[in-house]
Design a protein around this motif. Sequence first.
Motif, PDB file in Angstrom:
ATOM      1  N   LEU A  74      39.474  38.146  43.740  1.00  0.00           N
ATOM      2  CA  LEU A  74      40.024  38.744  42.523  1.00  0.00           C
ATOM      3  C   LEU A  74      40.333  40.201  42.848  1.00  0.00           C
ATOM      4  CD1 LEU A  74      37.277  37.640  39.957  1.00  0.00           C
ATOM      5  CD2 LEU A  74      39.423  36.474  40.432  1.00  0.00           C
ATOM      6  N   ILE A  75      41.462  40.673  42.385  1.00  0.00           N
ATOM      7  CA  ILE A  75      41.776  42.102  42.434  1.00  0.00           C
ATOM      8  C   ILE A  75      42.139  42.473  41.003  1.00  0.00           C
ATOM      9  CG2 ILE A  75      43.199  43.923  43.418  1.00  0.00           C
ATOM     10  CD1 ILE A  75      43.822  41.981  45.762  1.00  0.00           C
ATOM     11  N   ILE A  76      41.249  43.199  40.361  1.00  0.00           N
ATOM     12  CA  ILE A  76      41.407  43.524  38.947  1.00  0.00           C
ATOM     13  C   ILE A  76      41.692  45.008  38.787  1.00  0.00           C
ATOM     14  CG2 ILE A  76      40.340  43.448  36.658  1.00  0.00           C
ATOM     15  CD1 ILE A  76      40.600  40.667  37.852  1.00  0.00           C
ATOM     16  N   LYS A  77      42.844  45.300  38.175  1.00  0.00           N
ATOM     17  CA  LYS A  77      43.176  46.675  37.794  1.00  0.00           C
ATOM     18  C   LYS A  77      42.707  46.848  36.355  1.00  0.00           C
ATOM     19  CE  LYS A  77      47.390  45.725  38.673  1.00  0.00           C
ATOM     20  NZ  LYS A  77      48.860  45.746  38.734  1.00  0.00           N
ATOM     21  N   SER A  78      41.626  47.596  36.155  1.00  0.00           N
ATOM     22  CA  SER A  78      41.059  47.790  34.823  1.00  0.00           C
ATOM     23  C   SER A  78      41.653  49.040  34.186  1.00  0.00           C
ATOM     24  CB  SER A  78      39.539  47.939  34.911  1.00  0.00           C
ATOM     25  OG  SER A  78      38.969  46.783  35.441  1.00  0.00           O
ATOM     26  N   TYR A  79      42.359  48.848  33.084  1.00  0.00           N
ATOM     27  CA  TYR A  79      42.994  49.955  32.369  1.00  0.00           C
ATOM     28  C   TYR A  79      42.075  50.449  31.253  1.00  0.00           C
ATOM     29  CZ  TYR A  79      47.311  48.890  34.823  1.00  0.00           C
ATOM     30  OH  TYR A  79      48.258  48.703  35.796  1.00  0.00           O
TER      31      TYR A  79
ATOM     32  N   VAL B 129      42.631  54.450  35.906  1.00  0.00           N
ATOM     33  CA  VAL B 129      42.622  53.027  36.237  1.00  0.00           C
ATOM     34  C   VAL B 129      41.613  52.820  37.354  1.00  0.00           C
ATOM     35  CG1 VAL B 129      43.973  51.092  37.135  1.00  0.00           C
ATOM     36  CG2 VAL B 129      45.013  52.693  35.519  1.00  0.00           C
ATOM     37  N   LEU B 130      40.846  51.763  37.241  1.00  0.00           N
ATOM     38  CA  LEU B 130      39.858  51.407  38.249  1.00  0.00           C
ATOM     39  C   LEU B 130      40.255  50.063  38.846  1.00  0.00           C
ATOM     40  CD1 LEU B 130      37.083  52.050  39.581  1.00  0.00           C
ATOM     41  CD2 LEU B 130      36.060  50.694  37.752  1.00  0.00           C
ATOM     42  N   MET B 131      40.436  50.018  40.166  1.00  0.00           N
ATOM     43  CA  MET B 131      40.783  48.771  40.838  1.00  0.00           C
ATOM     44  C   MET B 131      39.549  48.277  41.577  1.00  0.00           C
ATOM     45  SD  MET B 131      43.902  47.904  43.499  1.00  0.00           S
ATOM     46  CE  MET B 131      45.179  48.239  42.321  1.00  0.00           C
TER      47      MET B 131
END
Length: 196
Positions: free
Chosen positions: A150-155, A187-189
């Motif tokens: 999983l690669i999640i870009k958390s906004y 943003v945290l990836m």
Amino acid sequence: MRKLVYYIGASVDGYIAGPKGEYDFYPVGDADRAAEYAARVNARYPETVPTALRPHVGLADAANQRFDTVLMGHNTYRQALTHGTPSPYAHLRQFVLSNSLGAAPDPAVTVAAGDPLALVRDLKRQQGQDIWLCGGGRVAAALLPELDELIIKSYPVVAGAGIPVFDGQFDPTRFRVTARESFGNDVLMTWFEAVR
């Protein structure tokens, strides 16, 4: 063996889009921070930029870094069709997972009905780069047993409702964090790999 990677943006409360498929509510910061964020993310994963936008962000001739195949759910693909783009990722091998769409309006897109797990297992056995799952939540839940990363870009926004990152049955599945990177626009990836 090729990996199936779910690379997606999400709100703090775990939604990839609003109730009607909206995705324009993600804050990207002021112009400088947004440009810095886009440049860094696009340099790492240029193939995830839709074909029509690639020339506008300096990626017209960019080689695929990680992925050569993209999987989309029916609703994700419908968003592209709504914008007049029947082949949104022409630089990739494109599959739409749908039992109701029928034939694709573009010969470069394959509509795959039936068992999505069987399709992914077959794709993984083929030679090539990794496979990008770009959405949506129901497809991600159906493919959870085959998700490798999983690669999640958390906004930094709470959506409140919408399409969840995974929209399926209760099925606790372990992943471990392998890397995390923060950007100037908050943003945290996070990179995760499946614990099998």
